[in-house]
Motif scaffolding. Structure first.
Motif, mmCIF file in Angstrom:
data_model
loop_
_atom_site.group_PDB
_atom_site.id
_atom_site.type_symbol
_atom_site.label_atom_id
_atom_site.label_comp_id
_atom_site.label_asym_id
_atom_site.label_seq_id
_atom_site.Cartn_x
_atom_site.Cartn_y
_atom_site.Cartn_z
ATOM 1 N N ALA A 130 0.845 -1.198 0.000
ATOM 2 C CA ALA A 130 0.000 0.000 0.000
ATOM 3 C C ALA A 130 0.878 1.245 0.000
ATOM 4 O O ALA A 130 2.038 1.210 0.399
ATOM 5 C CB ALA A 130 -0.914 -0.004 1.223
ATOM 6 N N ASN A 131 0.299 2.366 -0.453
ATOM 7 C CA ASN A 131 1.063 3.610 -0.423
ATOM 8 C C ASN A 131 0.738 4.397 0.842
ATOM 9 O O ASN A 131 -0.299 4.191 1.484
ATOM 10 C CB ASN A 131 0.799 4.439 -1.681
ATOM 11 N N ASN A 179 6.284 -1.823 6.156
ATOM 12 C CA ASN A 179 7.161 -0.649 6.236
ATOM 13 C C ASN A 179 6.431 0.541 6.837
ATOM 14 O O ASN A 179 6.938 1.261 7.695
ATOM 15 C CB ASN A 179 7.649 -0.245 4.831
ATOM 16 N N GLN A 180 5.229 0.747 6.360
ATOM 17 C CA GLN A 180 4.502 1.954 6.717
ATOM 18 C C GLN A 180 3.939 1.901 8.132
ATOM 19 O O GLN A 180 4.002 2.894 8.866
ATOM 20 C CB GLN A 180 3.402 2.188 5.686
ATOM 21 N N ILE A 181 3.431 0.760 8.525
ATOM 22 C CA ILE A 181 2.884 0.671 9.876
ATOM 23 C C ILE A 181 4.004 0.733 10.915
ATOM 24 O O ILE A 181 3.842 1.319 11.985
ATOM 25 C CB ILE A 181 1.999 -0.583 10.049
ATOM 26 N N ASN A 215 11.858 2.432 3.135
ATOM 27 C CA ASN A 215 10.794 3.204 2.500
ATOM 28 C C ASN A 215 11.234 3.820 1.180
ATOM 29 O O ASN A 215 10.440 3.931 0.240
ATOM 30 C CB ASN A 215 10.278 4.277 3.458
ATOM 31 N N LEU A 216 12.505 4.217 1.085
ATOM 32 C CA LEU A 216 13.021 4.748 -0.184
ATOM 33 C C LEU A 216 12.951 3.703 -1.285
ATOM 34 O O LEU A 216 12.706 4.012 -2.448
ATOM 35 C CB LEU A 216 14.476 5.206 -0.017
ATOM 36 N N VAL A 265 5.867 -0.086 -5.537
ATOM 37 C CA VAL A 265 4.744 0.801 -5.840
ATOM 38 C C VAL A 265 3.418 0.093 -5.587
ATOM 39 O O VAL A 265 3.261 -1.090 -5.856
ATOM 40 C CB VAL A 265 4.837 1.261 -7.316
ATOM 41 N N ASP A 266 2.471 0.847 -5.087
ATOM 42 C CA ASP A 266 1.104 0.356 -4.889
ATOM 43 C C ASP A 266 0.463 0.130 -6.256
ATOM 44 O O ASP A 266 0.277 1.064 -7.034
ATOM 45 C CB ASP A 266 0.323 1.401 -4.094
#
Length: 305
Positions: free
Chosen positions: A60-61, A79-81, A142-143, A147-148
């Motif tokens: 997800a983005n 990564n995002q969470i 994250n870099l 892609v979502d």
């Protein structure tokens, strides 16, 4: 999001005995000096437990995660969470307390010997992993994130992708991973520039990939491009490095034909003598180009002068 979490955390009443039991079951010593930090992490885990405000979605983005939790669900991948957990933790405690652990194909948070599986809000102890790293490695993950597939996105310019890869290479301790991504970025930008006929710039980046096949393609295409534009100096430079004799000969003969225009239509010896240096250059080019007929023709003219 920040305000809603801090309000939730202020009213959160953890069962420390239960948390200690989870540490014990996983064979991890409970950090008695950091009870407040552990319970604050437990508040984050409770706040972002799956099925409540948060839903896991692979690749997800970030736009799906940064929502108003009073209106929409927060959606994100590992990564995002983990990044969101780190941010929420930093509202009260130093972010340097935290680490990340790289599990095959996955990333989790790590604190004082225990793993925090942010995607499902649980304490874990992963034994198979690629290392416990500084929290700053989240920047790298994250870099280099994928892609979502569901998102409407603009194509990212290869130069931007290269900058991302270069930054990741500078800050990451996982050089084997980021080096591979950096090489891919150099390659993609080189191909893009080659397709845009920017051969000098393409060479600059492709030379860093150490890809002889791609390098040969750029030399070949560059030679043809400059030959068509009658830039014989650049054409010969690329042709020579392409390793193709026939391409080099084509450059010589292209220059020969261009010079022949200067002497076309000359009938008097006086005018021919004035162009003697041109004929000599043509003779040299015909020899190097392997055109015996052209060589003989120019040699005959020079013999009359």
């Amino acid at each position: 999001l920040k305000e809603d979490f801090l309000k939730y955390a202020a009213g959160f009443k953890p069962n420390v005995t239960t948390i200690q039991g989870k540490f014990k079951n996983l064979g991890v010593s409970f950090p008695t000096n950091d009870v407040d930090k552990v319970t604050f992490l437990a508040a984050i885990m409770s706040y972002l437990r799956p099925g409540g405000r948060y839903t896991y979605e692979e690749s997800a983005n970030f736009g799906k995660l940064l929502k108003n939790p009073l209106e929409q669900k927060l959606i994100g991948d590992c990564n995002q969470i983990v990044t969101l957990y780190s941010f929420l933790y930093s509202l009260k405690y130093p972010i340097r307390d935290l680490n990340i652990k790289l599990v095959p194909g996955h990333v989790c948070l790590h604190f004082r010997g225990i793993d925090i599986e942010a995607t499902n809000g649980s304490f874990k102890k992963y034994t198979k992993h690629d290392g416990v790293l500084a929290i700053t490695e989240l920047l790298t993950t994250n870099l280099l994130d994928v892609v979502d597939a569901d998102a409407r996105t603009k194509q990212i310019e290869p130069r931007v992708m290269l900058k991302r890869a270069q930054l990741a290479h500078l800050i990451s301790s996982k050089r084997d991973l980021v080096e591979r991504n950096l090489q891919i970025a150099y390659r993609n930008l080189g191909i893009r520039l080659m397709n845009e006929k920017e051969f000098n710039s393409a060479l600059f980046y492709v030379e860093k990939t150490r890809d002889p096949k791609l390098l040969a393609t750029i030399y070949h295409n560059g030679a043809i491009h400059y030959l068509k534009r009658k830039n014989f100096k650049r054409a010969k430079y690329f042709a020579k490095r392409s390793g193709k004799d026939n391409l080099m000969q084509a450059c010589y003969m292209g220059e020969y034909r261009e010079l022949s225009k200067k002497v076309r239509g000359i009938k008097s010896l006086d005018k021919a003598r004035a162009q003697k240096s041109t004929y000599r250059k043509m003779l040299d080019l015909a020899r190097k180009g392997g055109d015996a007929k052209a060589e003989a023709s120019v040699q005959k003219i020079l013999g009359q002068l």
